[in-house]
Design an enzyme around this catalytic site. Structure first.
Site, PDB file in Angstrom:
ATOM      1  N   LYS A  68     -21.625  15.660  -0.924  1.00 53.46           N
ATOM      2  CA  LYS A  68     -22.330  14.372  -0.844  1.00 53.46           C
ATOM      3  C   LYS A  68     -22.990  14.055  -2.183  1.00 53.46           C
ATOM      4  O   LYS A  68     -22.905  12.947  -2.690  1.00 53.46           O
ATOM      5  CB  LYS A  68     -23.408  14.385   0.246  1.00 53.46           C
ATOM      6  CG  LYS A  68     -22.930  14.361   1.684  1.00 53.46           C
ATOM      7  CD  LYS A  68     -22.291  13.078   2.135  1.00 53.46           C
ATOM      8  CE  LYS A  68     -20.809  13.068   1.880  1.00 53.46           C
ATOM      9  NZ  LYS A  68     -19.928  13.452   2.914  1.00 53.46           N
ATOM     10  N   LYS A 117     -11.906   5.138   0.592  1.00 53.08           N
ATOM     11  CA  LYS A 117     -12.291   5.726   1.874  1.00 53.08           C
ATOM     12  C   LYS A 117     -11.122   6.386   2.584  1.00 53.08           C
ATOM     13  O   LYS A 117     -11.263   7.430   3.181  1.00 53.08           O
ATOM     14  CB  LYS A 117     -12.892   4.641   2.768  1.00 53.08           C
ATOM     15  CG  LYS A 117     -13.318   5.140   4.130  1.00 53.08           C
ATOM     16  CD  LYS A 117     -14.801   5.078   4.287  1.00 53.08           C
ATOM     17  CE  LYS A 117     -15.298   5.777   5.520  1.00 53.08           C
ATOM     18  NZ  LYS A 117     -16.059   6.981   5.211  1.00 53.08           N
ATOM     19  N   ASN A 127       0.871  -1.181   0.000  1.00 55.54           N
ATOM     20  CA  ASN A 127       0.000   0.000   0.000  1.00 55.54           C
ATOM     21  C   ASN A 127       0.905   1.228   0.000  1.00 55.54           C
ATOM     22  O   ASN A 127       1.810   1.318   0.830  1.00 55.54           O
ATOM     23  CB  ASN A 127      -0.894  -0.010   1.248  1.00 55.54           C
ATOM     24  CG  ASN A 127      -1.730   1.254   1.364  1.00 55.54           C
ATOM     25  OD1 ASN A 127      -2.098   1.854   0.353  1.00 55.54           O
ATOM     26  ND2 ASN A 127      -2.025   1.657   2.583  1.00 55.54           N
ATOM     27  N   GLY A 128       0.658   2.154  -0.909  1.00 55.41           N
ATOM     28  CA  GLY A 128       1.481   3.368  -0.959  1.00 55.41           C
ATOM     29  C   GLY A 128       2.024   3.591  -2.353  1.00 55.41           C
ATOM     30  O   GLY A 128       1.530   3.010  -3.328  1.00 55.41           O
TER      31      GLY A 128
HETATM   32  C1  F6R Z   1     -16.466  12.554   1.617  1.00 55.38           C
HETATM   33  C2  F6R Z   1     -15.367  11.869   2.261  1.00 55.38           C
HETATM   34  C3  F6R Z   1     -13.987  12.439   2.133  1.00 55.38           C
HETATM   35  C4  F6R Z   1     -13.291  12.364   3.490  1.00 55.38           C
HETATM   36  C5  F6R Z   1     -11.820  12.798   3.367  1.00 55.38           C
HETATM   37  C6  F6R Z   1     -11.116  12.833   4.711  1.00 55.38           C
HETATM   38  O1  F6R Z   1     -17.673  11.891   1.835  1.00 55.38           O
HETATM   39  O2  F6R Z   1     -15.550  10.859   2.864  1.00 55.38           O
HETATM   40  O3  F6R Z   1     -14.015  13.736   1.647  1.00 55.38           O
HETATM   41  O4  F6R Z   1     -13.974  13.197   4.371  1.00 55.38           O
HETATM   42  O5  F6R Z   1     -11.153  11.926   2.501  1.00 55.38           O
HETATM   43  O6  F6R Z   1     -11.119  11.573   5.310  1.00 55.38           O
HETATM   44  P1  F6R Z   1     -10.828  11.398   6.850  1.00 55.38           P
HETATM   45  O7  F6R Z   1     -11.949  12.037   7.594  1.00 55.38           O
HETATM   46  O8  F6R Z   1     -10.739   9.930   7.066  1.00 55.38           O
HETATM   47  O9  F6R Z   1      -9.530  12.103   7.150  1.00 55.38           O
END
Ligand code: F6R
Length: 588
Positions: free
Chosen positions: A470, A583, A97-98
């Site tokens: 969203k 994600k 990963n990376g």
């Molecule tokens: C939008 C979404 C992304 C995350 C962003 C930050 O629905 O999920 O914009 O908010 O990638 O992710 P985290 O909060 O995990 O640092």
């Protein structure tokens, strides 16, 4: 932004174990997947593009294997580019990963020594480099440690050695969690994939190297190769609500969970909000940072601290932080907001803040994540595992945390907690009144549109940004959020007859001006979807959100989430896995 998994232990059906773990990790990347299983004198490899659909597959009995879900960076989405990658003799298999920034130079060097490459990935160099070192007599840990030290960039690798029935792993920034238990030693990019296999979790640190076999796990300091005592926690701390239940997808499940997650936050996290408020009170300057949805929460935080306690807080997108960090000092508090706690831009920004001597705090959902481990003060969002790629329940928990912290700072923590409870009640009331049916009808209209504009003023401006995010990320309808006052400075040129305009019009100081802005949109033909506690004659559609004071910003997140969801369904998109997105954004 890939998911890695490794297993060595007593389970004879390791193929099924890997498939099931990869399904849990699929949120990290879902354009292809693969696994390698040790069959004693060979490695069985199965790699495919697309989503994992391996429930019906039969794999040979084996106790050792690794797997990977891929989100392509180097090399197209093909079975050959899917991981694991093997050495020439199929003794070792590698998942990664990376991004290996110097892979071109390493590949060139290997090709000059006669290595042939089976893929276009940066990752494959690891397999060839490790096999060279093994051939020259190094043990697996030494070989993997030396090869890892040659890789530039932020990487996590797991190398399975079929002959020794063990794997070795190392990382820089990209997360790796090791599970230890009576029956197996396991490893993954996220602890959630280790459920059912581990009693304790070891969070591997940069500069360490782990070796796992059926007998257990040993962690070394990579520079000295001396054994070290790793940081470990009981597995019990990992949330257990990962089943989809009766919901058609995780997005609808996670949207529906929000009243419960908000109440849990109020019940359990007040003392953490109070500690964060104390840290804010003792700082001369406070910055909120985050990416995407978390950046929208950070912006909302600036309004909440302003409105609730007249306190100045600055929001900076984490990816922009390094370009405006020269003024940071020991009297600055930097608060990072993140669901995963693994977003690379956030971690880099925090490392920069630490270099400048600033104090560090986090509002984070994933306990023991890299971000969580690097800060002095933290609030855990307690939203449970968020499996849909879109942030929903974590966003409302971020807002609730900021609101409760601002009230703690004002010395009225009880009032803040009560407001969040009212927001949870309001979301439930909206659901009972049938907001989903209404959002479905409007969402279908949005799905047929090319563009959507969302507008709000004050604290509702971040709500407009978040609703637009969203809608666009899951439906692929172009959607933009604006501060309503900015409309006539350019944006209004884009409004055509029928263009859907989502107008946040709550019953507060912003109402009069927002209605006037909406009137201008309507006179250009815009189709006005009003969101607020009271309708207005200029609204073509109206989504009612009860007025719950400053906590309205939490409740009014629901319409944007549902509109995005139903627009995605109308277009036949998978709401949990939007195209091109993963994600956890652990690469730049
Ligand atoms: C939008 C979404 C992304 C995350 C962003 C930050 O629905 O999920 O914009 O908010 O990638 O992710 P985290 O909060 O995990 O640092």
């Amino acid at each position: 932004m890939c998911g890695v998994f490794g297993y060595v232990g007593t389970e004879a059906n390791v193929g099924a174990t890997i498939i099931s773990a990869l399904k849990t990790l699929e949120y990290r990347g879902y354009d292809s997947w693969g696994l390698a299983i040790s069959t004693g004198d060979d490695l069985l490899v199965d790699k495919e593009t697309g989503r994992i659909n391996g429930q019906s597959r039969e794999y040979p009995r084996s106790r050792t294997g690794i797997g990977h879900t891929r989100w392509a960076t180097h090399g197209g989405v093909t079975p050959a580019n899917a991981h694991p990658h093997l050495d020439r003799g199929s003794r070792i298999a590698v998942v990664h990963n990376g991004i290996i920034e110097n892979h071109a130079a390493l590949k060139d060097e290997l090709q000059r020594r006669g290595h042939e490459f089976a893929s276009e990935t940066d990752s494959e160099v690891v397999a060839h480099l490790v096999s060279e070192r093994l051939a020259s007599g190094d043990t697996l840990p030494v070989a993997v440690g030396q090869v890892f030290d040659r890789l530039e960039g932020y990487n996590a690798i797991v190398v399975l050695d079929r002959e020794e029935e063990q794997f070795a792993a190392a990382k820089t920034v990209s997360p790796l969690v090791i599970g230890t238990g009576r029956e197996a030693s396991t490893i993954a990019s996220d602890a959630v994939a280790l459920r059912g296999h581990a009693d304790r979790l070891i969070y591997l640190e940069d500069g360490q190297l782990a070796v796992a076999s059926a007998e257990g796990v040993v962690v070394f300091d990579r520079a000295t190769m001396r054994e070290v005592e790793p940081f470990s926690v009981p597995m019990g701390q990992v949330a257990d609500d990962i089943a989809r239940g009766d919901f058609p997808d995780f997005m609808s499940k996670e949207i529906a969970e929000q009243p419960a997650t908000l109440r849990r936050l109020v019940d359990e996290a007040r003392h953490e909000c109070a500690a964060l408020a104390r840290a804010i009170a003792s700082a001369r300057r406070v910055l909120l940072i985050g990416c995407g949805t978390a950046a929208n929460a950070a912006l909302a935080g600036t309004y909440l601290f302003n409105d609730i306690c007249g306190c100045e807080v600055t929001a900076v997108p984490a990816s922009e932080f390094r370009y405006r960090s020269r003024y940071l000092d020991a009297e600055t508090l930097v608060i990072a907001i993140s669901q995963s706690g693994e977003t690379l831009d956030v971690l880099e920004a925090m490392a920069e803040a630490r270099r400048r001597g600033s104090r560090l705090a986090a509002i984070v959902n994933t306990a023991n994540s890299s971000l969580d481990r690097m800060v002095d003060t933290r609030v855990h969002l307690r939203s449970g595992v968020e499996q849909c790629v879109l942030a929903t329940k974590s966003y409302t928990a971020m807002l609730a945390t900021l609101l409760m912290t601002a009230y703690e700072l004002r010395g009225e923590g009880d009032a803040g907690a009560a407001l969040v409870r009212r927001a949870a009640d309001a979301m439930e009331a909206m659901t009972e009144r049938g907001i989903a049916r209404q959002a479905q009808a409007i969402g279908y209209r949005i799905a047929a549109s090319q563009h959507l504009f969302a507008v709000g003023r004050g604290i509702h401006y971040p709500s407009a940004l978040e609703a637009a995010l969203k809608i666009k990320e899951v439906s692929y309808v172009h959607a933009e959020g604006f501060a309503s006052g900015e409309l006539k400075h350019g944006v209004i040129a884009l409004i055509e007859p029928g263009t859907p305009c989502l107008v946040f019009a709550p019953d507060d100081v912003t109402r009069t001006d927002i209605i006037s802005g909406a009137t201008e949109l309507r006179s250009r033909g815009g189709h006005i979807i009003g969101v607020g506690s009271q309708s207005d004659s200029i609204f073509d559609d109206f989504i009612e959100v009860p007025d719950v004071g400053e906590a309205t910003v939490i409740a009014e997140s629901l319409p944007g989430q549902l509109l995005g969801y139903f627009a995605a369904i109308a277009r036949g998109n998978d709401p949990d896995r939007p195209r091109n997105l993963a994600k956890s954004v652990t690469v730049k």
